[in-house]
Design a protein around this motif. Structure first.
Motif, PDB file in Angstrom:
ATOM      1  N   ARG A  76      10.467  -1.308  -0.911  1.00 30.54           N
ATOM      2  CA  ARG A  76       9.436  -0.995  -1.903  1.00 30.54           C
ATOM      3  C   ARG A  76       8.223  -1.898  -1.760  1.00 30.54           C
ATOM      4  N   PHE A  77       8.472  -3.194  -1.513  1.00 26.39           N
ATOM      5  CA  PHE A  77       7.360  -4.124  -1.357  1.00 26.39           C
ATOM      6  C   PHE A  77       6.511  -3.763  -0.150  1.00 26.39           C
ATOM      7  N   MET A  78       7.170  -3.503   0.981  1.00 24.77           N
ATOM      8  CA  MET A  78       6.418  -3.187   2.196  1.00 24.77           C
ATOM      9  C   MET A  78       5.656  -1.878   2.059  1.00 24.77           C
ATOM     10  N   SER A  79       6.261  -0.893   1.408  1.00 23.65           N
ATOM     11  CA  SER A  79       5.553   0.372   1.190  1.00 23.65           C
ATOM     12  C   SER A  79       4.299   0.147   0.357  1.00 23.65           C
ATOM     13  N   GLY A  80       4.429  -0.662  -0.690  1.00 24.10           N
ATOM     14  CA  GLY A  80       3.268  -0.980  -1.526  1.00 24.10           C
ATOM     15  C   GLY A  80       2.223  -1.772  -0.764  1.00 24.10           C
ATOM     16  N   PHE A  81       2.675  -2.712   0.048  1.00 22.22           N
ATOM     17  CA  PHE A  81       1.778  -3.535   0.849  1.00 22.22           C
ATOM     18  C   PHE A  81       0.986  -2.673   1.825  1.00 22.22           C
ATOM     19  N   VAL A  82       1.686  -1.794   2.524  1.00 17.22           N
ATOM     20  CA  VAL A  82       1.020  -0.914   3.493  1.00 17.22           C
ATOM     21  C   VAL A  82       0.062   0.028   2.772  1.00 17.22           C
ATOM     22  N   SER A  83       0.460   0.509   1.626  1.00 17.41           N
ATOM     23  CA  SER A  83      -0.396   1.393   0.837  1.00 17.41           C
ATOM     24  C   SER A  83      -1.665   0.667   0.383  1.00 17.41           C
ATOM     25  N   ASP A  84      -1.498  -0.564  -0.116  1.00 17.82           N
ATOM     26  CA  ASP A  84      -2.625  -1.328  -0.657  1.00 17.82           C
ATOM     27  C   ASP A  84      -3.593  -1.823   0.414  1.00 17.82           C
ATOM     28  N   TYR A  85      -3.075  -2.251   1.559  1.00 12.24           N
ATOM     29  CA  TYR A  85      -3.916  -2.907   2.561  1.00 12.24           C
ATOM     30  C   TYR A  85      -4.201  -2.087   3.812  1.00 12.24           C
ATOM     31  N   ARG A  87      -4.175   1.603   3.899  1.00 20.83           N
ATOM     32  CA  ARG A  87      -4.370   3.021   3.541  1.00 20.83           C
ATOM     33  C   ARG A  87      -3.108   3.856   3.784  1.00 20.83           C
ATOM     34  N   ASN A  88      -1.974   3.260   3.460  1.00 22.99           N
ATOM     35  CA  ASN A  88      -0.683   3.933   3.559  1.00 22.99           C
ATOM     36  C   ASN A  88      -0.326   4.330   4.993  1.00 22.99           C
ATOM     37  N   SER A  89      -0.849   3.598   5.965  1.00 23.01           N
ATOM     38  CA  SER A  89      -0.617   3.923   7.365  1.00 23.01           C
ATOM     39  C   SER A  89       0.076   2.755   8.079  1.00 23.01           C
ATOM     40  N   PHE A  90       1.318   2.978   8.466  1.00 22.03           N
ATOM     41  CA  PHE A  90       2.026   1.960   9.237  1.00 22.03           C
ATOM     42  C   PHE A  90       1.388   1.804  10.618  1.00 22.03           C
ATOM     43  N   LYS A  91       0.765   2.872  11.091  1.00 22.57           N
ATOM     44  CA  LYS A  91       0.053   2.814  12.365  1.00 22.57           C
ATOM     45  C   LYS A  91      -1.081   1.797  12.274  1.00 22.57           C
ATOM     46  N   ALA A  98      -1.716  -5.848  16.502  1.00 23.08           N
ATOM     47  CA  ALA A  98      -2.011  -5.760  17.936  1.00 23.08           C
ATOM     48  C   ALA A  98      -3.407  -6.306  18.220  1.00 23.08           C
ATOM     49  N   GLU A  99      -4.370  -5.913  17.387  1.00 24.66           N
ATOM     50  CA  GLU A  99      -5.742  -6.392  17.574  1.00 24.66           C
ATOM     51  C   GLU A  99      -5.843  -7.896  17.366  1.00 24.66           C
TER      52      GLU A  99
END
Length: 121
Positions: A76-85, A87-91, A98-99
């Motif tokens: 849940r935390f990681m999903s929220g983190f990815v969503s917040d920072y 744009r909900n894209s793990f890519k 990588a950059e």
């Protein structure tokens, strides 16, 4: 899901590891320097109020048990983190690392192999 404070995360790690118990038990498992008993008890009451723990009265004290697993919290935390920072894209998350050269091409290949292996299982 509410993000835990550092003190709350430390307490939850001990609670998850012990699969529940009493404040004094958790206090003994925390690394030095340990917080005062009253501080830990306050943190645990906050965790109960937030829905991470439940308490059961045992004599004149309470026994606490987790209502959410460590794995579920991380998901849940990681999903929220990815969503917040990101744009909900793990890519975008992976591209960010990588950059910033925090993940190598070889590590990315390993991640792809892990994903492909899980798909075939």
């Amino acid at each position: 899901m509410t993000k835990l404070t550092v003190q709350e995360e430390e307490a939850m790690l001990v609670i998850w590891k012990s699969q529940g118990g009493f404040v004094k038990d958790f206090l003994e498992q925390l690394p030095e320097p340990r917080p005062p008993y009253t501080t830990l008890a306050s943190t645990i009451r906050n965790l109960e109020r937030k829905g991470f723990l439940e308490s059961k009265k045992w004599g004149n004290t309470y026994r606490y048990e987790p209502l959410i697993s460590e794995e579920e919290y991380k998901k849940r935390f990681m999903s929220g983190f990815v969503s917040d920072y990101f744009r909900n894209s793990f890519k975008e998350l992976v591209a960010f690392f990588a950059e910033d050269q925090k993940i190598s091409a070889d590590e990315l290949k390993e991640v792809i192999e892990m994903i492909e292996k899980r798909k075939s299982d």
